[in-house]
Scaffold this motif. Sequence first.
Motif, mmCIF file in Angstrom:
data_model
loop_
_atom_site.group_PDB
_atom_site.id
_atom_site.type_symbol
_atom_site.label_atom_id
_atom_site.label_comp_id
_atom_site.label_asym_id
_atom_site.label_seq_id
_atom_site.Cartn_x
_atom_site.Cartn_y
_atom_site.Cartn_z
ATOM 1 N N ASN A 42 -14.927 -19.492 -36.654
ATOM 2 C CA ASN A 42 -14.826 -18.204 -37.355
ATOM 3 C C ASN A 42 -15.389 -17.059 -36.528
ATOM 4 O O ASN A 42 -15.105 -15.893 -36.785
ATOM 5 N N THR A 95 -16.292 -25.294 -37.821
ATOM 6 C CA THR A 95 -15.626 -24.207 -38.542
ATOM 7 C C THR A 95 -16.414 -22.904 -38.386
ATOM 8 O O THR A 95 -15.838 -21.837 -38.159
ATOM 9 N N GLN A 96 -17.745 -22.979 -38.514
ATOM 10 C CA GLN A 96 -18.560 -21.766 -38.381
ATOM 11 C C GLN A 96 -18.321 -21.096 -37.025
ATOM 12 O O GLN A 96 -18.140 -19.879 -36.939
ATOM 13 N N LEU A 97 -18.369 -21.907 -35.953
ATOM 14 C CA LEU A 97 -18.173 -21.339 -34.613
ATOM 15 C C LEU A 97 -16.754 -20.816 -34.448
ATOM 16 O O LEU A 97 -16.540 -19.766 -33.838
#
Lengths: 172, 329
Positions: free
Chosen positions: B104, B100-102
């Motif tokens: 975003n 999810t972080q990547l």
Amino acid sequence: MKHVETEARPSGQSPPEPPQVDITLKVNGTEHAIQVDARVTLLDALRDHLGLTGAKKGCDQGACGACTVMVDGRRVVSCLGLAAQYQGREITTIEGLSADGELHPMQAAFARHDAFQCGYCTPGQIMSAVCLIAEGRADTDEDICEFMSGNICRCGAYPNIRAAIREVKGAS
Amino acid sequence: MHPFEYTLAGDADQAVAVATADPHTSFLAGGTTQLDLMKDGVLHPARLLDITRLPLKGITHTDAAIRVGALTTMEELAADPLVRERLPFVREALLLGASTQLRNMATIGGNLLQRARCRYFRDPTVPACNKRNPGSGCAAITGIHRMHAILGTSDHCIALHASDVAVPLAALDAVVHTQGADGTRAIPLTEFYLPPAETPHVENVLQHGELITAIEIPLLPSAARSHYIKVRDRVSYEFALTSAGVALVIEDGLIQEARVALGGVGTLPWRAWDAEDVLRGSRADTEVFRSAAEAALEGARPLPGTAFKVDLAKRTLVRTLETVAGAQS
Ligand SMILES: Cc1cc2nc3c(=O)[nH]c(=O)nc-3n(C[C@H](O)[C@H](O)[C@H](O)COP(=O)(O)OP(=O)(O)OC[C@H]3O[C@@H](n4cnc5c(N)ncnc54)[C@H](O)[C@@H]3O)c2cc1C
Ligand code: SF4
Ligand code: FES
Ligand code: FES
């Protein structure tokens, strides 16, 4: 943005200064004006220039999630972005999560469930978990596993991390 | 990382002009490929031109297609209501990629331009890599190549194109819109990538300094069903060993329309035209699906480390076809 000119030096002298940038970062509601080497990542700016050592450096290559912070309310890995790219954005680190010394409910739940061993991954896990709930992705254990998979825990505290997330989700 | 100058691009015209004039300038979008490879010492541009503030974000819809600004993130595209409703396999491929972080951070333009995950390419201490150092050889062909390609390879490079979302986008005949020194272009994704052949360092038809502005994704007919399956070494947060993106329109048990592409096996996102030919007009049953899978892998050139992928890719495709057909009844 202003670029600081670097003077050319005669050959044989020490190498030219690497290009610097003057930037302003808004972290946990406070603006900080700093001059850094253009290569400085958001993670290194937070840790080495602003003294906010909550976000951790694990892999420094986007793979482990230890450096997770929020930018405009979304979680990102701060090691794969340049500090200069994050001007004008609302950056929130683990230090900005708790108001007035009160633990954020997710921090309290991690402590209650013993959701760590060495604790190195924990600030990243907590930042990710707070976002996970805001994203509406904490409904099932399967979803928690899938959407927390960007945060690796070398100590294997996953069951307790899930328990902490379930508890905060249940209370929200 | 080598020192570099950081510049914020003010507008697209200026960004194209600056990058076109200077071979040592690279665009910086989400940074998840570009900075990663700079930290590894594989890329060392003298200047990074940050394009993230250009007005190339956002998604617009027409009756026939959606147009996705190149700076739209993977998470933003996955969250689009029309993608969810009409292009489920695009959403699935997006959400099965990275973390999810990547997602975003990662932009759709950057995703299509992500570089090989080949560990020899990513390690400058390895002398032989034709992609990093043209003419130096290929360490992977005689080395560890379990995560490499079996379709579209050459004797000079066997590196995989590892994008997940490019698989359904290739199946859908998505179009890449660009702006370059000579004006704008619309390039079908199926003609965008170049096989390694004798020049593995040339990966696509873009000129240096040419900017991707948007991706246009044709919508499936409303009767279509689609699905993306990704097989990997761990359950989540891992690149594909094999994957398949399939969309079918089935009427009275007959396949009217078929779109098939494969991931994890090709040096480019692999459109399986031969499989589509087998499927179109045939009955939607497992025997036909197996023939389609045979056709799709017909030209495979496996090496010892990738031999397992031939069967795995066939089974992945059959399973995906069965799942889509089953969802239909
Ligand atoms: C740990 C990890 C796991 C990953 N797992 C997956 C996975 O499972 N599946 C998957 O599909 N991907 C995966 N990725 C890859 C990821 O999706 C890509 O790195 C990302 O999409 C690149 O987008 P970006 O915006 O960060 O691009 P950048 O890194 O900013 O740019 C990539 C390249 O494209 C160029 N570029 C960028 N935008 C443009 C434009 N508009 N016009 C012209 N040139 C441009 C840049 O100059 C650069 O060369 C993973 C990455 C990491 C680090
Ligand atoms: S497979 Fe391609 S990228 Fe990998 S070592 Fe060989 S030439 Fe380089
Ligand atoms: S330190 Fe950023 S992801 Fe590991
Ligand atoms: S608690 Fe040690 S890495 Fe997670």
